[in-house]
Write an enzyme that holds these catalytic residues in place. Structure first.
Site, mmCIF file in Angstrom:
data_model
loop_
_atom_site.group_PDB
_atom_site.id
_atom_site.type_symbol
_atom_site.label_atom_id
_atom_site.label_comp_id
_atom_site.label_asym_id
_atom_site.label_seq_id
_atom_site.Cartn_x
_atom_site.Cartn_y
_atom_site.Cartn_z
ATOM 1 N N ARG A 193 -13.646 -113.693 -54.893
ATOM 2 C CA ARG A 193 -13.713 -113.377 -53.458
ATOM 3 C C ARG A 193 -13.812 -114.694 -52.706
ATOM 4 N NH1 ARG A 193 -17.210 -108.869 -50.424
ATOM 5 N NH2 ARG A 193 -15.505 -107.685 -51.351
ATOM 6 N N HIS A 252 -7.501 -106.781 -49.944
ATOM 7 C CA HIS A 252 -8.580 -106.368 -50.851
ATOM 8 C C HIS A 252 -7.996 -105.235 -51.702
ATOM 9 C CE1 HIS A 252 -12.404 -105.612 -52.516
ATOM 10 N NE2 HIS A 252 -13.151 -105.551 -51.421
ATOM 11 N N LYS A 293 -19.839 -129.835 -53.444
ATOM 12 C CA LYS A 293 -19.601 -131.270 -53.676
ATOM 13 C C LYS A 293 -18.190 -131.671 -53.291
ATOM 14 C CE LYS A 293 -22.657 -131.116 -57.716
ATOM 15 N NZ LYS A 293 -22.681 -131.259 -59.173
ATOM 16 N N ARG A 309 -21.183 -104.142 -53.419
ATOM 17 C CA ARG A 309 -20.415 -103.170 -54.202
ATOM 18 C C ARG A 309 -19.362 -103.799 -55.092
ATOM 19 N NH1 ARG A 309 -22.485 -100.806 -50.028
ATOM 20 N NH2 ARG A 309 -21.865 -102.762 -49.091
#
Ligand code: NCD
Length: 308
Positions: free
Chosen positions: A108, A136, A87, A57
């Protein structure tokens, strides 16, 4: 950058702490105005989505929001595996680079504080799309917008936040926004191992928000206006027995719905596992799919305010 009379600049979106009532009103007004818009107002602007944790979402609704406003999208959906992180590149170096390729970065990450670290080195706005067990904020904005749209107001509501409140960042960010409204009452419903952490509880106390902490839906459900369910964040448990204890008995099924007031709504940031019985979906009080739809308009508003 956007200015709202009487409130600070919105130059990144990192935390619910950044939002006051005038800024919330401004975001919601823009979301309502933009919901049906398809035009080129962000033409020529590029949004990068950099996701170190899975998402359906959040990533797709940000991408849809940007495309609806005429902007373009670049990104990587498994940034840990498919970026130079594998890496050994630091988040800071990655952000410096992506700042050169995009006008805004939606990030995120699995570590709390990652978005703030990114903002410290970025030349472009950073949007926190979830930082581990931290926050969030864009989900909290769409959650609050949903409550306001569904029930007509936020003031005076009794909201029960259920499930995994320790690791569930959406409940943390939403509690912070709800604390800005007068006469809101909160009930935190979770087994002890995943109860709301002390930082949020202390803030509720400091802001004079009455709250109750319980491990059972039983005494609460008959008198709530909003029942906000969350998933146990399995990926954040190191100890399998702790995960089992975290599952508790806060599942929402038809028998819980029979005790929920007629005017109330059930919300969930999704994805759902088994904490809401699918038999509940056909009940008009199940607002979680409407809630997910609201994510696009809220993210259109944020993109416009951050970029236009
Ligand atoms: C949530 C998240 O990622 O924090 N999902 C979302 O963004 N809608 C909730 C979860 O993962 O359980």
């Amino acid at each position: 950058m956007a200015t709202v009379a009487g409130s600070r600049l919105l130059d990144h979106v990192l935390s619910s702490h950044q939002f006051d009532r005038p800024l919330l009103d401004a975001v919601f007004a823009r979301a309502r105005a933009l919901a049906a818009v398809r035009d080129g107002r962000l033409a020529g602007r590029i949004m990068a989505t950099l996701f170190y944790e899975p998402s359906t979402r959040t990533r797709l609704s940000f991408e849809s929001a940007m495309l609806r406003l005429g902007g373009a999208v670049i990104g990587t959906e498994a940034a840990r595996e498919f970026s130079s992180a594998i890496k050994g590149e630091t988040l800071e170096d990655t952000i410096r680079m992506v700042s050169a390729y995009a006008d805004i970065i939606v990030l995120r990450h699995d570590e709390a504080g990652a978005a703030a670290r990114a903002a410290a080195v970025a030349d472009v706005p950073i949007v926190n799309a979830g930082d581990g067990p931290g926050e969030h904020p864009t989900q909290a904005l769409l959650d609050l917008y949903t409550i306001d749209s569904e029930l007509g107001h936020v003031e005076g509501l009794h909201v029960a936040l259920c499930g995994d409140l320790r690791y569930g960042r959406t409940a943390r960010s939403l509690a912070l926004l709800l604390s800005l409204f007068p006469n809101v009452r909160l009930t935190f419903v979770a087994p002890d191992v995943v109860q709301m952490r002390p930082d949020i509880l202390a803030l509720m106390a400091a802001r004079g928000v009455p709250y109750t902490v319980t491990d059972s839906l039983g005494d609460t459900v008959h008198d709530v206006d909003v029942l906000y369910q969350t998933r146990v964040q399995k990926e954040r448990f190191e100890d399998a027995s702790e995960f089992e204890r975290a599952r508790g008995d806060t599942r929402i099924d038809v028998s819980v719905m029979q005790r929920l007031p007629e005017h109330a709504i059930v919300m969930h940031p999704l994805p759902r596992v088994d904490e809401i019985d699918p038999a509940v979906d056909s009940d008009p009080r199940a607002a979680y799919f409407r809630q997910a739809r609201n994510g696009v308009a809220i993210r259109m508003a944020l993109l416009e305010m951050l970029l236009a």
